[in-house]
Design a protein around this motif. Sequence first.
Motif, PDB file in Angstrom:
ATOM      1  N   ASP A  22      34.921 -47.158  38.916  1.00  0.00           N
ATOM      2  CA  ASP A  22      34.328 -46.101  39.744  1.00  0.00           C
ATOM      3  C   ASP A  22      32.977 -46.522  40.307  1.00  0.00           C
ATOM      4  O   ASP A  22      32.607 -46.154  41.433  1.00  0.00           O
ATOM      5  CB  ASP A  22      34.195 -44.790  38.946  1.00  0.00           C
ATOM      6  CG  ASP A  22      33.289 -44.941  37.738  1.00  0.00           C
ATOM      7  OD1 ASP A  22      33.260 -46.025  37.131  1.00  0.00           O
ATOM      8  OD2 ASP A  22      32.611 -43.950  37.390  1.00  0.00           O
ATOM      9  N   VAL A  23      32.235 -47.342  39.548  1.00  0.00           N
ATOM     10  CA  VAL A  23      30.955 -47.846  40.053  1.00  0.00           C
ATOM     11  C   VAL A  23      31.183 -48.793  41.223  1.00  0.00           C
ATOM     12  O   VAL A  23      30.506 -48.710  42.257  1.00  0.00           O
ATOM     13  CB  VAL A  23      30.183 -48.571  38.924  1.00  0.00           C
ATOM     14  CG1 VAL A  23      28.950 -49.290  39.483  1.00  0.00           C
ATOM     15  CG2 VAL A  23      29.765 -47.576  37.851  1.00  0.00           C
ATOM     16  N   GLN A  41      22.261 -51.701  41.406  1.00  0.00           N
ATOM     17  CA  GLN A  41      23.366 -50.864  41.855  1.00  0.00           C
ATOM     18  C   GLN A  41      22.948 -49.952  43.008  1.00  0.00           C
ATOM     19  O   GLN A  41      23.624 -48.977  43.316  1.00  0.00           O
ATOM     20  CB  GLN A  41      23.896 -50.035  40.685  1.00  0.00           C
ATOM     21  CG  GLN A  41      24.423 -50.900  39.544  1.00  0.00           C
ATOM     22  CD  GLN A  41      24.948 -50.081  38.384  1.00  0.00           C
ATOM     23  OE1 GLN A  41      25.190 -48.887  38.507  1.00  0.00           O
ATOM     24  NE2 GLN A  41      25.126 -50.726  37.251  1.00  0.00           N
ATOM     25  N   GLU A  42      21.828 -50.251  43.629  1.00  0.00           N
ATOM     26  CA  GLU A  42      21.331 -49.450  44.733  1.00  0.00           C
ATOM     27  C   GLU A  42      21.056 -50.364  45.921  1.00  0.00           C
ATOM     28  O   GLU A  42      20.984 -51.585  45.780  1.00  0.00           O
ATOM     29  CB  GLU A  42      20.023 -48.756  44.333  1.00  0.00           C
ATOM     30  CG  GLU A  42      20.117 -47.862  43.107  1.00  0.00           C
ATOM     31  CD  GLU A  42      18.759 -47.345  42.686  1.00  0.00           C
ATOM     32  OE1 GLU A  42      17.734 -47.977  43.048  1.00  0.00           O
ATOM     33  OE2 GLU A  42      18.710 -46.317  41.996  1.00  0.00           O
ATOM     34  N   ALA A  48      31.789 -54.483  35.851  1.00  0.00           N
ATOM     35  CA  ALA A  48      31.358 -53.159  36.297  1.00  0.00           C
ATOM     36  C   ALA A  48      32.543 -52.196  36.271  1.00  0.00           C
ATOM     37  O   ALA A  48      33.664 -52.575  36.629  1.00  0.00           O
ATOM     38  CB  ALA A  48      30.783 -53.239  37.709  1.00  0.00           C
ATOM     39  N   ARG A 104      32.036 -46.874  44.319  1.00  0.00           N
ATOM     40  CA  ARG A 104      30.856 -46.252  44.934  1.00  0.00           C
ATOM     41  C   ARG A 104      30.039 -47.290  45.696  1.00  0.00           C
ATOM     42  O   ARG A 104      29.558 -47.019  46.803  1.00  0.00           O
ATOM     43  CB  ARG A 104      29.995 -45.575  43.870  1.00  0.00           C
ATOM     44  CG  ARG A 104      30.553 -44.257  43.350  1.00  0.00           C
ATOM     45  CD  ARG A 104      29.470 -43.409  42.697  1.00  0.00           C
ATOM     46  NE  ARG A 104      28.832 -44.083  41.574  1.00  0.00           N
ATOM     47  CZ  ARG A 104      29.276 -44.042  40.326  1.00  0.00           C
ATOM     48  NH1 ARG A 104      30.383 -43.375  40.042  1.00  0.00           N
ATOM     49  NH2 ARG A 104      28.626 -44.663  39.356  1.00  0.00           N
ATOM     50  N   TRP A 105      29.867 -48.478  45.103  1.00  0.00           N
ATOM     51  CA  TRP A 105      29.135 -49.542  45.798  1.00  0.00           C
ATOM     52  C   TRP A 105      29.798 -49.856  47.123  1.00  0.00           C
ATOM     53  O   TRP A 105      29.143 -49.962  48.160  1.00  0.00           O
ATOM     54  CB  TRP A 105      29.123 -50.809  44.961  1.00  0.00           C
ATOM     55  CG  TRP A 105      28.332 -50.767  43.707  1.00  0.00           C
ATOM     56  CD1 TRP A 105      27.527 -49.752  43.253  1.00  0.00           C
ATOM     57  CD2 TRP A 105      28.252 -51.796  42.716  1.00  0.00           C
ATOM     58  NE1 TRP A 105      26.981 -50.092  42.051  1.00  0.00           N
ATOM     59  CE2 TRP A 105      27.399 -51.324  41.691  1.00  0.00           C
ATOM     60  CE3 TRP A 105      28.818 -53.054  42.593  1.00  0.00           C
ATOM     61  CZ2 TRP A 105      27.112 -52.094  40.562  1.00  0.00           C
ATOM     62  CZ3 TRP A 105      28.519 -53.810  41.473  1.00  0.00           C
ATOM     63  CH2 TRP A 105      27.678 -53.339  40.476  1.00  0.00           C
TER      64      TRP A 105
END
Length: 217
Positions: free
Chosen positions: A109-110, A82-83, A106, A113-114
């Motif tokens: 909200d994740v 996730q980074e 997923a 952000r991605w």
Amino acid sequence: MQLAFPIAEEPDDAAREAARKLFVGHEVDFLKGVVGMDGLPPDDRAEVCFAGRSNVGKSSLINALTGRKGLARASNTPGRTQEINYFTLGADHYLVDLPGYGFANAPVDVVARWQALLKSYLSGRASLRRAFVLIDFRHGIKAVDDEIMTLLDRSAVTFQAVLTKADKVKAKDQEQILAQVRERLSKHPAAYPEIVVTSSEKGDGIASLRAIIAGLG
């Protein structure tokens, strides 16, 4: 008449050895995982990034390129990365592993952000030489792949399609899938007019991809 989006040829012996030395002859290390633009390392060297939907074989390809089996973490859980993960390739290059996209489980909200991080990175990284978009050869280009390619178009980032898991595609099916890939790529102005066909398991296409990256420095 030249075929649109031909398959990349194998490099000659000199180019193959120079590229091998870049990837295997230099130290390759994980540098850091980035969750925001303020965490990016200085853009003082050439970098290439790898994008692909979850479970496309991105970690396995990075490991095959570098000859380091455990460098990029392969996981049976798609979407674990996730980074934006940075790897140093000698003193002059970065390899960048972008978060997997298209992972249905997923949280919303994740995913948001991605997507925001990807957009910021792709539009604001002056040292980015090329993006490599990984496509599972068994399935061809899906709608979620078109989304990342459209983002690359809008960000004016040249990208090159890399077909993965070629060893899992029957010979009789390859031309039909390649025709679909070529047709879809033709709609993206940022697409580099050449396809790389790879198998991390068999080593197919690894020398070609190494040589392409070495030539972008």
